[in-house]
Design a protein around this motif. Structure first.
Motif, PDB file in Angstrom:
ATOM      1  N   VAL A   1       0.907  -1.304   0.065  1.00 54.11           N
ATOM      2  CA  VAL A   1       0.136   0.088   0.011  1.00 54.11           C
ATOM      3  C   VAL A   1       0.960   1.312  -0.029  1.00 54.11           C
ATOM      4  O   VAL A   1       2.068   1.350   0.217  1.00 54.11           O
ATOM      5  CB  VAL A   1      -1.079   0.027   1.362  1.00 54.11           C
ATOM      6  CG1 VAL A   1      -2.095  -0.809   1.222  1.00 54.11           C
ATOM      7  CG2 VAL A   1      -0.249  -0.319   2.482  1.00 54.11           C
TER       8      VAL A   1
ATOM      9  N   GLN B   1      -9.836   5.777   3.940  1.00 56.54           N
ATOM     10  CA  GLN B   1      -9.634   4.538   3.325  1.00 56.54           C
ATOM     11  C   GLN B   1      -9.170   3.494   4.311  1.00 56.54           C
ATOM     12  O   GLN B   1      -8.601   2.260   3.990  1.00 56.54           O
ATOM     13  CB  GLN B   1      -8.541   4.327   2.340  1.00 56.54           C
ATOM     14  CG  GLN B   1      -8.879   5.211   1.291  1.00 56.54           C
ATOM     15  CD  GLN B   1      -8.024   5.199   0.106  1.00 56.54           C
ATOM     16  OE1 GLN B   1      -7.091   4.987   0.301  1.00 56.54           O
ATOM     17  NE2 GLN B   1      -8.369   5.320  -1.157  1.00 56.54           N
TER      18      GLN B   1
ATOM     19  N   VAL C   1      -6.764   3.783   7.005  1.00 62.43           N
ATOM     20  CA  VAL C   1      -5.351   3.496   7.421  1.00 62.43           C
ATOM     21  C   VAL C   1      -5.151   4.427   8.406  1.00 62.43           C
ATOM     22  O   VAL C   1      -5.376   5.567   8.339  1.00 62.43           O
ATOM     23  CB  VAL C   1      -4.340   4.021   6.055  1.00 62.43           C
ATOM     24  CG1 VAL C   1      -2.752   3.575   6.687  1.00 62.43           C
ATOM     25  CG2 VAL C   1      -4.969   2.950   4.863  1.00 62.43           C
TER      26      VAL C   1
ATOM     27  N   LEU D   1     -13.236 -11.212  15.614  1.00 64.44           N
ATOM     28  CA  LEU D   1     -14.484 -10.399  14.807  1.00 64.44           C
ATOM     29  C   LEU D   1     -15.710  -9.790  15.993  1.00 64.44           C
ATOM     30  O   LEU D   1     -16.392  -9.191  15.668  1.00 64.44           O
ATOM     31  CB  LEU D   1     -15.104 -11.347  13.898  1.00 64.44           C
ATOM     32  CG  LEU D   1     -14.115 -11.868  12.809  1.00 64.44           C
ATOM     33  CD1 LEU D   1     -14.907 -12.476  11.738  1.00 64.44           C
ATOM     34  CD2 LEU D   1     -13.290 -10.807  12.202  1.00 64.44           C
TER      35      LEU D   1
ATOM     36  N   ILE E   1     -10.566 -14.016  12.191  1.00 64.02           N
ATOM     37  CA  ILE E   1      -9.731 -14.071  10.964  1.00 64.02           C
ATOM     38  C   ILE E   1      -8.406 -14.478  11.407  1.00 64.02           C
ATOM     39  O   ILE E   1      -7.450 -13.918  12.420  1.00 64.02           O
ATOM     40  CB  ILE E   1      -9.628 -12.813  10.305  1.00 64.02           C
ATOM     41  CG1 ILE E   1     -10.959 -12.409   9.839  1.00 64.02           C
ATOM     42  CG2 ILE E   1      -8.723 -13.177   8.876  1.00 64.02           C
ATOM     43  CD1 ILE E   1     -11.161 -11.249   8.861  1.00 64.02           C
ATOM     44  N   ASP E   2      -7.528 -15.562  10.637  1.00 62.77           N
ATOM     45  CA  ASP E   2      -6.418 -16.022  10.867  1.00 62.77           C
ATOM     46  C   ASP E   2      -5.471 -16.183   9.664  1.00 62.77           C
ATOM     47  O   ASP E   2      -6.238 -16.134   8.620  1.00 62.77           O
ATOM     48  CB  ASP E   2      -6.276 -17.539  11.557  1.00 62.77           C
ATOM     49  CG  ASP E   2      -5.204 -18.050  12.466  1.00 62.77           C
ATOM     50  OD1 ASP E   2      -4.174 -17.085  12.538  1.00 62.77           O
ATOM     51  OD2 ASP E   2      -5.394 -18.993  13.033  1.00 62.77           O
ATOM     52  N   ASN E   3      -4.452 -16.271   9.647  1.00 61.55           N
ATOM     53  CA  ASN E   3      -3.263 -16.350   8.647  1.00 61.55           C
ATOM     54  C   ASN E   3      -2.709 -17.821   8.451  1.00 61.55           C
ATOM     55  O   ASN E   3      -2.158 -18.231   9.609  1.00 61.55           O
ATOM     56  CB  ASN E   3      -2.234 -15.266   8.730  1.00 61.55           C
ATOM     57  CG  ASN E   3      -2.477 -13.895   8.417  1.00 61.55           C
ATOM     58  OD1 ASN E   3      -3.880 -13.540   8.184  1.00 61.55           O
ATOM     59  ND2 ASN E   3      -1.555 -13.060   8.402  1.00 61.55           N
TER      60      ASN E   3
ATOM     61  N   PHE F   1      -5.262  -6.681   8.127  1.00 62.46           N
ATOM     62  CA  PHE F   1      -6.464  -5.884   8.293  1.00 62.46           C
ATOM     63  C   PHE F   1      -6.854  -6.182   9.877  1.00 62.46           C
ATOM     64  O   PHE F   1      -6.354  -7.394  10.385  1.00 62.46           O
ATOM     65  CB  PHE F   1      -7.472  -6.476   7.442  1.00 62.46           C
ATOM     66  CG  PHE F   1      -7.169  -6.235   5.972  1.00 62.46           C
ATOM     67  CD1 PHE F   1      -7.080  -4.929   5.520  1.00 62.46           C
ATOM     68  CD2 PHE F   1      -6.755  -7.254   5.277  1.00 62.46           C
ATOM     69  CE1 PHE F   1      -6.958  -4.757   4.041  1.00 62.46           C
ATOM     70  CE2 PHE F   1      -6.251  -7.041   3.742  1.00 62.46           C
ATOM     71  CZ  PHE F   1      -6.485  -5.768   3.295  1.00 62.46           C
TER      72      PHE F   1
ATOM     73  N   LEU G   1     -18.590  -7.549   7.000  1.00 64.69           N
ATOM     74  CA  LEU G   1     -17.518  -7.182   7.901  1.00 64.69           C
ATOM     75  C   LEU G   1     -16.585  -6.138   7.173  1.00 64.69           C
ATOM     76  O   LEU G   1     -16.372  -6.234   6.049  1.00 64.69           O
ATOM     77  CB  LEU G   1     -16.386  -8.551   7.927  1.00 64.69           C
ATOM     78  CG  LEU G   1     -17.022  -9.584   8.604  1.00 64.69           C
ATOM     79  CD1 LEU G   1     -16.090 -10.985   8.630  1.00 64.69           C
ATOM     80  CD2 LEU G   1     -17.566  -9.302  10.198  1.00 64.69           C
ATOM     81  N   THR G   2     -16.347  -4.989   7.686  1.00 63.21           N
ATOM     82  CA  THR G   2     -15.495  -3.913   7.334  1.00 63.21           C
ATOM     83  C   THR G   2     -14.262  -3.899   8.075  1.00 63.21           C
ATOM     84  O   THR G   2     -14.364  -3.616   9.304  1.00 63.21           O
ATOM     85  CB  THR G   2     -16.058  -2.593   7.235  1.00 63.21           C
ATOM     86  OG1 THR G   2     -17.440  -2.750   6.739  1.00 63.21           O
ATOM     87  CG2 THR G   2     -15.539  -1.738   6.634  1.00 63.21           C
ATOM     88  N   LEU G   3     -13.233  -4.043   7.447  1.00 65.65           N
ATOM     89  CA  LEU G   3     -11.748  -4.184   8.141  1.00 65.65           C
ATOM     90  C   LEU G   3     -10.900  -3.073   7.863  1.00 65.65           C
ATOM     91  O   LEU G   3     -10.857  -2.628   6.599  1.00 65.65           O
ATOM     92  CB  LEU G   3     -11.024  -5.474   7.918  1.00 65.65           C
ATOM     93  CG  LEU G   3     -11.817  -6.852   8.447  1.00 65.65           C
ATOM     94  CD1 LEU G   3     -12.558  -7.500   7.174  1.00 65.65           C
ATOM     95  CD2 LEU G   3     -10.754  -7.694   9.019  1.00 65.65           C
ATOM     96  N   ASP G   4     -10.179  -2.373   8.684  1.00 72.73           N
ATOM     97  CA  ASP G   4      -9.322  -1.252   8.576  1.00 72.73           C
ATOM     98  C   ASP G   4      -7.935  -1.962   8.204  1.00 72.73           C
ATOM     99  O   ASP G   4      -7.591  -3.095   8.742  1.00 72.73           O
ATOM    100  CB  ASP G   4      -9.426  -0.379   9.688  1.00 72.73           C
ATOM    101  CG  ASP G   4     -10.467   0.466   9.554  1.00 72.73           C
ATOM    102  OD1 ASP G   4     -11.470   0.319   8.837  1.00 72.73           O
ATOM    103  OD2 ASP G   4     -10.567   1.348  10.384  1.00 72.73           O
ATOM    104  N   GLN G   5      -6.979  -1.138   7.576  1.00 71.92           N
ATOM    105  CA  GLN G   5      -5.766  -1.714   7.189  1.00 71.92           C
ATOM    106  C   GLN G   5      -4.879  -1.501   8.619  1.00 71.92           C
ATOM    107  O   GLN G   5      -4.996  -0.556   9.224  1.00 71.92           O
ATOM    108  CB  GLN G   5      -5.159  -0.903   6.086  1.00 71.92           C
ATOM    109  CG  GLN G   5      -3.854  -1.609   5.720  1.00 71.92           C
ATOM    110  CD  GLN G   5      -3.252  -1.078   4.523  1.00 71.92           C
ATOM    111  OE1 GLN G   5      -4.167  -0.597   3.610  1.00 71.92           O
ATOM    112  NE2 GLN G   5      -2.228  -1.063   3.994  1.00 71.92           N
TER     113      GLN G   5
END
Lengths: 329, 329
Positions: A4, A16, A18, A67, A75-77, A199, A220-224
């Protein structure tokens, strides 16, 4: 990881989603066990500062992003922590003390040879008629060698295990931990192998989602998440050697994107990985060089690990970094 | 888990993201290892059908919901699989054969006593001067007893471990698995302890999200997962005894919501849990009764597990179910 645009540090929210790191830390609660984390790390760092040892701070595994406030979903990676755990063993072999900051229940150094496999814990043992438990003969020699190395690392106080689960827990501990390690100045290395979420959901937006979840679907709305390499390199640990990781799927982008990160954040090394070949080859990119490290066919046949090639290179770079004593290089 | 209105089975999408199960299975790819799963389960079921054993199909742990086609991020549910793994041991003690369908790397029966704890694998052992590995004396007696039980279950072919990771993998295996178990008719019990996601992202919506993720924030739109208890009770395993779970935070809602589920799906037992006390007390709700099972203070002091109270009750209910031979009861 997606790239980004750089955001001026003073901007709170650019519309946006951030935000700046200071704002992130103000918006979120530090983990309850942060004082305990700091106490252990302080003692470890003081011990190795006194003996002038080199220390590597390894981050490993993925972060979770809750969440809900009463968290059931998150949420996981994908990251089992294999790179970090394997690397820790080679750093210990090279004489380093290791702070292993890992996702809870991810892969651990030494234990890794017996966990996250097809065998369960008890499958390595047999019950004898005299009521004793014995290691199955085919596993005993290697288990003995591994156990001796592990116990030697513990006995010499050269490994400190610290854990995290959530993204905020990781970020608070990263900030606090690197600031404590910074006392070791250029004798500290930061090996940032953890897969950190890009996020998160600000707590102010959480209630909203619960309402929406009642009528069938869920939005769901996620921020960076602010890029933590920026304050880490500039403020938290500016005298240490900092190694970050980049994972790509397009070969032609790997080196340019790694260079872009080095320019943007001003740190020393990026280890570039291609998703499909990351266990056989990596590219080590510094401000003025790049080097491909690859296992030979014969090495692969003998289960040689790519980390056994990476770590000696980093030890050399770190040695030069210390020798130069030039923290602006 | 959130409750939703019943949707007529023929409706494809009601505009609120609710679809029918048949549509779900058409929209998603079955897991590549489904044939292997079915082969193992077929052999296990035939073996126990021949010997007229009772078999319990336990689901355990959480499902993941991938957010991307090349999955790096996913949504997960908090569940380490403790209830399922603990219950499996008591079912085996009660003479059942157990199909343990669990989330990969979640807690496993017997192994559970040595994993997901503060100790790593190697912390249970000491390296002897003669090059052997010995269990530390303080752990050996219990480890011996656990190992003997585990090996007995394996030797008598009374435990089958099967795993899943993602939601679609779970749902395909649940459908296929319960249909195979259905050959045992009323001698099969279904103990659905897994924490299954309520939401998923249809593949058609995935590309969209990737575009949105580039400009700072990320917006995810998830559809509701069809309620699998409906086809399971009505079609896949209609002659078996079906036990579902409900987790609540408001005590007054527990029994009414459990009754609502029994009425809606027509199965036999709901085990009701309160989030904070689920390891000490549960409520067993059937069509015509409800019973609170609770550990005494003394039992808690002696680490008695609530599952040691739950499983004998279910064995009794299952015995009556078999004796009555009336699958419409």
């Amino acid at each position: 990881m997606s790239e980004v645009a750089v955001v001026p540090e003073t901007i709170l929210d650019n519309g946006q989603g951030v935000i700046d790191f200071d704002v992130y830390f103000e918006m979120n609660e530090p983990p309850a066990n942060l004082p305990e984390f700091e106490e252990k790390l302080n003692a470890f760092v003081e011990y190795h500062k006194a003996t002038n040892n080199k220390v590597v701070f390894i981050t490993s595994g993925g972060t979770t992003v809750p969440l809900e406030n009463q968290t059931v979903r998150f949420i996981d990676n994908f990251s089992n922590g294999n790179r970090g755990a394997t690397s820790a063993e080679y750093f210990l072999e090279a004489g380093y003390a290791v702070v292993f900051m890992h996702r809870q229940n991810s892969i651990l150094p030494y234990h890794r040879h017996y966990t996250h496999s097809n065998l369960g814990f008890l499958d390595y043992f047999e019950a004898k008629e005299d009521g004793s438990v014995q290691v199955c003969p085919q596993y005993e020699t290697k288990m003995y060698q591994t156990l001796v190395k592990y116990q030697e690392a513990k006995k010499s106080n050269r490994i400190l295990m610290l854990d995290f689960i959530t993204l905020p827990e990781y970020l608070f501990k990263l900030q606090s931990g690197t600031k404590i390690l910074a006392r070791l100045e250029n004798r500290a290395m930061y090996y940032l192998a953890a897969a950190v979420s890009d996020f998160f959901i600000p707590s102010t937006k959480m209630a909203e989602h619960k309402i929406q979840s009642r009528d069938g679907g869920l939005t769901l709305t996620l921020d960076q998440v602010p890029k933590f390499l920026k304050p880490l390199v500039s403020h938290w640990a500016s005298k240490g050697l900092i190694v970050s990781f980049k994972l790509e799927t397009d070969t032609t982008l790997l080196v340019p994107k790694a260079r872009q990160a080095l320019t943007r954040y001003g740190h020393q090394v990026v280890i570039g990985n291609m998703l499909k070949t990351r266990k056989q080859t990596v590219t080590l990119i510094t401000q003025h060089s790049q080097k491909v490290l690859a296992l030979t066919k014969e090495q692969m046949d003998h289960d040689v690990e790519i980390e056994s090639l990476i770590i000696p290179q980093l030890v050399q770079i770190h040695q030069n970094w210390i020798a130069s004593g030039d923290t602006d290089e």
